[in-house]
Every structure is written in C-alpha cells, then in structure tokens.
Design a protein around this motif. Structure first.
Motif, PDB file in Angstrom:
ATOM      1  N   SER A   1       0.536  -0.886  -0.260  1.00 23.30           N
ATOM      2  CA  SER A   1       0.393   0.004  -0.326  1.00 23.30           C
ATOM      3  C   SER A   1       0.531   0.970  -0.072  1.00 23.30           C
ATOM      4  O   SER A   1       0.639   2.196  -0.628  1.00 23.30           O
ATOM      5  CB  SER A   1      -0.658  -0.461   0.957  1.00 23.30           C
ATOM      6  OG  SER A   1      -0.614   0.064   2.364  1.00 23.30           O
ATOM      7  N   PRO A   2       2.260   1.171   0.207  1.00 27.89           N
ATOM      8  CA  PRO A   2       2.936   2.700   0.270  1.00 27.89           C
ATOM      9  C   PRO A   2       3.145   2.736  -0.626  1.00 27.89           C
ATOM     10  O   PRO A   2       2.792   4.193  -1.382  1.00 27.89           O
ATOM     11  CB  PRO A   2       3.991   1.679   1.434  1.00 27.89           C
ATOM     12  CG  PRO A   2       3.674   1.576   2.189  1.00 27.89           C
ATOM     13  CD  PRO A   2       2.706   0.515   1.652  1.00 27.89           C
TER      14      PRO A   2
ATOM     15  N   ALA B   1       0.461   4.253  -2.404  1.00 31.36           N
ATOM     16  CA  ALA B   1      -0.298   5.639  -2.322  1.00 31.36           C
ATOM     17  C   ALA B   1       0.954   6.520  -2.728  1.00 31.36           C
ATOM     18  O   ALA B   1       0.703   7.546  -3.208  1.00 31.36           O
ATOM     19  CB  ALA B   1       0.512   5.707  -0.402  1.00 31.36           C
TER      20      ALA B   1
ATOM     21  N   HIS C   1      -3.190   8.891   2.183  1.00 33.77           N
ATOM     22  CA  HIS C   1      -2.217   8.290   3.965  1.00 33.77           C
ATOM     23  C   HIS C   1      -2.407   6.658   3.650  1.00 33.77           C
ATOM     24  O   HIS C   1      -3.387   5.663   2.443  1.00 33.77           O
ATOM     25  CB  HIS C   1      -3.170   9.034   4.660  1.00 33.77           C
ATOM     26  CG  HIS C   1      -3.649   9.821   4.278  1.00 33.77           C
ATOM     27  ND1 HIS C   1      -2.897  10.700   5.032  1.00 33.77           N
ATOM     28  CD2 HIS C   1      -4.764  10.935   4.025  1.00 33.77           C
ATOM     29  CE1 HIS C   1      -3.018  11.800   5.550  1.00 33.77           C
ATOM     30  NE2 HIS C   1      -4.480  12.295   4.428  1.00 33.77           N
ATOM     31  N   ASP C   2      -1.361   5.664   3.875  1.00 36.22           N
ATOM     32  CA  ASP C   2      -1.090   4.352   3.807  1.00 36.22           C
ATOM     33  C   ASP C   2      -2.044   3.558   5.285  1.00 36.22           C
ATOM     34  O   ASP C   2      -1.491   4.185   6.857  1.00 36.22           O
ATOM     35  CB  ASP C   2       0.124   4.843   3.797  1.00 36.22           C
ATOM     36  CG  ASP C   2      -0.058   2.852   3.859  1.00 36.22           C
ATOM     37  OD1 ASP C   2      -1.067   1.660   3.491  1.00 36.22           O
ATOM     38  OD2 ASP C   2       1.229   2.085   4.486  1.00 36.22           O
TER      39      ASP C   2
ATOM     40  N   ALA D   1      -1.336   1.363   7.246  1.00 31.75           N
ATOM     41  CA  ALA D   1      -0.620   0.088   6.316  1.00 31.75           C
ATOM     42  C   ALA D   1      -1.173  -1.182   7.450  1.00 31.75           C
ATOM     43  O   ALA D   1      -1.223  -1.946   6.828  1.00 31.75           O
ATOM     44  CB  ALA D   1       0.621   0.936   8.048  1.00 31.75           C
TER      45      ALA D   1
ATOM     46  N   VAL E   1      -5.550   4.665   1.622  1.00 31.59           N
ATOM     47  CA  VAL E   1      -4.937   3.514   0.896  1.00 31.59           C
ATOM     48  C   VAL E   1      -4.336   2.141   1.663  1.00 31.59           C
ATOM     49  O   VAL E   1      -3.872   2.388   2.376  1.00 31.59           O
ATOM     50  CB  VAL E   1      -3.500   3.324  -0.205  1.00 31.59           C
ATOM     51  CG1 VAL E   1      -3.023   2.200  -0.310  1.00 31.59           C
ATOM     52  CG2 VAL E   1      -3.836   4.836  -1.309  1.00 31.59           C
ATOM     53  N   TYR E   2      -4.802   0.955   1.316  1.00 31.17           N
ATOM     54  CA  TYR E   2      -4.990   0.028   2.482  1.00 31.17           C
ATOM     55  C   TYR E   2      -4.575  -1.718   1.365  1.00 31.17           C
ATOM     56  O   TYR E   2      -5.410  -1.742   0.413  1.00 31.17           O
ATOM     57  CB  TYR E   2      -5.735   0.219   3.092  1.00 31.17           C
ATOM     58  CG  TYR E   2      -7.425  -0.307   3.254  1.00 31.17           C
ATOM     59  CD1 TYR E   2      -8.194   0.531   2.755  1.00 31.17           C
ATOM     60  CD2 TYR E   2      -7.508  -2.424   2.479  1.00 31.17           C
ATOM     61  CE1 TYR E   2      -9.444   0.156   1.295  1.00 31.17           C
ATOM     62  CE2 TYR E   2      -8.724  -2.652   2.133  1.00 31.17           C
ATOM     63  CZ  TYR E   2      -9.867  -1.817   1.326  1.00 31.17           C
ATOM     64  OH  TYR E   2     -11.658  -1.676   0.929  1.00 31.17           O
TER      65      TYR E   2
ATOM     66  N   THR F   1       2.244  -5.172   2.930  1.00 31.75           N
ATOM     67  CA  THR F   1       2.190  -3.915   2.597  1.00 31.75           C
ATOM     68  C   THR F   1       3.741  -3.562   2.742  1.00 31.75           C
ATOM     69  O   THR F   1       4.160  -4.373   2.786  1.00 31.75           O
ATOM     70  CB  THR F   1       1.487  -2.770   3.934  1.00 31.75           C
ATOM     71  OG1 THR F   1       2.723  -3.558   4.896  1.00 31.75           O
ATOM     72  CG2 THR F   1       0.346  -2.691   4.266  1.00 31.75           C
TER      73      THR F   1
END
Lengths: 142, 43
Positions: free
Chosen positions: A2-3, A6, A18-19, A21, B35-36, B43
């Motif tokens: 996800s980073p 983003a 925004h992540d 996490a 975002v996820y 991740t």
C-alpha cells in the motif's frame, strides 16, 4: 504494497494519499462495517459469553454461564487469552475449570479473519488468543 | 480482486497494483485518499 500505491497516486496528482498500514483485517477485527461476501466468525457469534479464570470452581462457572444463558464458559488466563471452554453439561462433574478441562471444545479459529474448519458454533478468538465471542448456534451443545 | 470481493471498506475502490491508474479516475480528487492492503503483512 500500500505505501507504493499511495506514492503512485500522489505522483498521479491525487493527494495527500494516506497509508492504512494495518490493512483491512485490522478494520474488520475492530467490528467496523465492510462490504463484500465475507462470512466472518464475528458475524456468527455472540459477544458477552461468560468468562472465568483458570481454577474457578465449576459451581461458580455454572452460575456465570446460566446468568448469560448461552454458550460455553470461556476460560481465560491473566492475559485474557482463551485457554479452554466448558459447556454446561460438563460443569457439574468437575471441581474446577482450566486449560486441562476435559471438555475443551474450541473449534473455530480465525485466520486472516476467515473461518477455519467446519464449525462456527463454539468459541472464537483472534490470532493473538484474545477471545471475541461464543455462540449457541443451532446444533451446538447447551 | 478476490480479496476485494471478499471484503472491502465501504465505498472503497479496487486499484490493482499492476494497473494503479486505470481506475484512479473513479476517485474524487477533492477528497483525501486512504490506501490499504489486505493486512499489514502485505504492505
């Protein structure tokens, strides 16, 4: 990943991105609403099952279980981790309940928030061992 | 896609990493983007 998503979105002109996490399983574990076809253990269980500490006299465990009116009594250690469970019909036979209780019936675990195994009618707990519910669904012992 | 159909946050848009910009047009540029992934291990 996800980073990276983003970053890509920000590079494409969206922003700020925004992540989250901890991810979707963190959201679901907090009982927050979701959309989809998931059949989660949490949807099938009732919160508020009776809990006792290891070594609790069976009579006390039975009283607490009957006050709740459903499911097994969950046996928790000092950290709140489920160590066992005892159904009503077993509580009259034993002097105390604990992790070695011979009627331990923990059948439903969650893995990535999903049901594992064929039964969802007993006790459910998170991956870290903290319990979140028990159920007296049709077919489960009283 | 399978994970998205299984469960997603209300109103979420699926953006496969292989094609992140293909569905980005569905996003409202005036609102923050969060975002996820499925869980922290991804991740």
């Amino acid at each position: 990943m996800s980073p990276r998503a983003a970053w890509r979105l920000e590079a494409a002109g969206f922003g700020p991105a925004h992540d989250y996490a901890a991810g979707k399983t963190d959201w679901i574990a907090a009982d927050l609403p979701f959309q989809g076809t998931a059949r989660l253990a949490g949807l099938l269980t009732r919160r508020g099952a009776a809990t006792v500490a290891e070594g609790t006299p069976a009579g006390e465990a039975l009283r607490l279980r009957d006050a709740q009116g459903f499911g097994p009594v969950l046996v928790l250690n000092q950290a709140g981790v489920v160590m066992g469970a005892a159904y009503r019909n077993a509580l009259g036979k034993d002097t105390t309940v604990g992790r070695d209780h011979k009627h331990i019936c923990l059948a439903a675990r969650t893995r990535r928030g999903r049901l594992v195994g064929g039964r969802a009618d007993m006790a459910c707990w998170y991956r870290d061992g903290r319990w979140f519910g028990a159920d007296a669904a049709a077919g489960s012992p009283a | 896609v399978e994970d998205y159909e299984w469960a997603h946050l209300p109103g979420a848009v699926s953006l496969p990493l292989k094609e992140p910009n293909s569905r980005a047009g569905q996003l409202d540029r005036s609102r923050p983007v969060i975002v996820y992934c499925h869980d922290s291990l991804e991740t």
